[in-house]
Design a protein around this motif. Structure first.
Motif: not given
Ligand code: GZL
Length: 359
Positions: A48, A51, A60, A79
Motif C-alpha cells: 500500500q 496513509a 486499506t 505501508d
C-alpha cells in the motif's frame, strides 16, 4: 567372525530405518494444524502506498477486511509511507517470501519496470490497484482495477461549466487555482488534465497548479500561499477531499467565505473522493460545492480477480469502477461528457443517515 559382523551391521541398519520411520510418522502426527491450515491459504503481499488521506484509509480497510484467514487468505501488508523505494523493498520481500500474489497500489506511475520484472521472473502474478504503472511491457502485471481519473476531472470541470453558464457568470470571470495531488500519480495526471482542458476550451483563467500531495496539511499550506499571491481567486479545484479540508481552513482563516456564490464574493471549492461522512457534511454545508466520487472499496474486486486466476480464468487487463458526482446545490442535475449522461446526486440531510461511505 566376518559373518557375525555382517549380521550385526544388517540389524543396526534395519533398526535405523525403523527408527527414522517412527520419527517421521511422529512428526506428521505432531504437525501443528495451524501450519497446515496456513499452507492451504492463499498468501497475498500487499504494498500500500501510504496513509495520506481518508480515501487511502478506506482503501486499506477494504483490503484488510477482504483478505482474511476466514476467507482463506494470509495477507502480508506493507505501508510504503508515500515513498516508492519502500514499496520496491516490500515487493522484493514478498518475492523472497514466495507469496502467491503481489498487489501493488503504486504511489506514482513510473519506476516499476525492474522490480516488476523480478516478480515476473519469480513467477508471481502482480495485480495493480488504484493508480496505474507506466511500463513498456504490459505483461509485467496481470491486471489493474481503479478509476478513470481523467473522467473524474472532466465531470468536475463540466459541473463548473454548467453552473457558471446557468448563473450567467462569464468564463473570463472564473479565476481558478488547482491544488494538485501527488505529482506523477495517475489521479493527479488525470484530474489536472480534466481541468486544464476545460479551462482552455471554456476560456477560464487557470491561475496556478500546485502539488498538495493529497494531504490536509499541504492543502492548507498551498492555499495560504496562493491567497498571498492572488487576490481574485474564486474557484479552488482540490484533487482530493483532504486537500479541500486544508484549503477551507486557510480560506476561512484569511477572513474569506467558501461557497457557491461566486458573484457574491464567495470562493467555490470543488473536490474529489467523497468517501466519508466528513466530506458529505462539508458538501451539505455548502463548504465544498461539488465532489467527483472516487471509489476506494477495491478489496472485493481484487479478490474476484484472484479467484478467477485461481480457477484458470483471465480477468480483464484494465477494470474501471463506476463513480458518481455529488452536490448539495441543485443548479446542475446532469452532465454530458463525450456523449454519456452522468446524473448529479443531490445530497440532502438523509445522505448523512447512510453508513460512513456515501455509496
Ligand atoms: C485515487 C487515489 C487518491 C485519492 C486521494 O484513486 O489514488 O489518492 O483521490 C488518495 O485521496 O490520497
Amino acid at each position: 567372525m566376518y559373518f557375525k559382523r555382517v549380521i550385526a551391521t544388517a540389524i543396526i541398519l534395519m533398526l535405523g530405518i525403523w527408527f527414522a520411520g517412527c520419527t517421521d510418522s511422529a512428526a506428521h502426527e505432531n504437525e501443528n494444524p495451524d501450519v497446515e491450515a496456513a499452507s492451504e491459504r492463499i498468501t497475498v503481499g500487499f504494498s500500500q502506498l501510504g496513509a495520506e488521506s481518508d480515501w487511502r484509509s478506506e482503501n486499506t480497510e477494504s483490503m484488510k477486511a477482504t483478505f482474511t484467514e476466514e476467507n482463506g487468505y494470509t495477507l502480508i501488508f506493507e505501508d510504503g509511507q508515500q515513498k516508492q523505494a519502500n514499496q520496491i523493498r516490500a515487493i522484493r520481500m514478498f518475492i523472497q517470501q514466495e507469496v502467491d500474489y503481489i498487489v501493488l497500489a503504486p504511489v506514482m506511475e513510473t519506476g516499476w519496470e525492474t522490480v516488476l520484472q523480478e516478480a515476473k521472473d519469480a513467477g508471481i502474478p502482480v495485480i495493480i490497484v488504484d493508480r496505474k504503472v507506466d511500463v513498456s511491457d504490459d505483461s509485467l502485471f496481470t491486471c489493474w482495477i481503479g478509476s478513470d481519473f481523467e473522467l473524474e476531472g472532466k465531470k468536475a470541470a463540466e459541473w463548473l461549466n454548467r453552473y457558471a453558464t446557468a448563473k450567467g457568470i462569464a468564463p473570463t470571470d472564473i479565476h481558478v487555482v488547482n491544488i494538485q495531488g501527488t505529482k506523477g500519480s495517475s489521479p493527479q495526471i488525470g484530474r489536472t488534465k480534466g481541468l486544464a482542458d476545460a479551462a482552455r476550451a471554456n476560456g477560464w483563467d487557470l491561475m496556478a497548479e500546485v502539488p498538495g500531495d493529497f494531504t490536509q496539511a499541504k492543502g492548507k499550506e498551498v492555499m495560504e500561499s496562493l491567497l498571498r499571491q492572488y487576490a481574485d481567486i474564486n474557484v479552488v479545484y482540490c484533487e482530493n477531499d483532504n486537500e479541500a479540508f486544508g484549503a477551507i481552513e486557510a480560506i476561512e482563516a484569511a477572513g474569506k467565505k467558501v461557497g457557491s456564490d461566486i458573484t457574491g464574493g464567495e470562493i467555490m471549492v470543488i473536490s474529489f473522493d467523497g468517501v466519508n461522512r466528513e466530506a458529505i457534511r462539508y458538501t451539505l454545508e455548502g463548504k465544498i460545492t461539488c465532489i467527483a466520487e472516487c471509489n476506494p472499496l477495491h478489496g472485493p474486486r481484487v479478490k474476484a480477480m484472484i479467484e478467477a486466476l485461481e480457477t484458470g480464468g483471465t480477468p480483464e487487463k484494465f477494470s474501471y469502477v463506476d463513480e458518481g458526482i455529488f452536490s448539495a446545490d441543485q443548479t446542475v442535475d446532469v452532465l454530458n461528457i463525450d456523449g454519456t449522461d452522468y446524473e448529479v446526486t443531490i445530497l440532502t440531510e438523509e445522505s448523512m443517515s447512510g453508513d460512513d461511505k456515501n455509496r
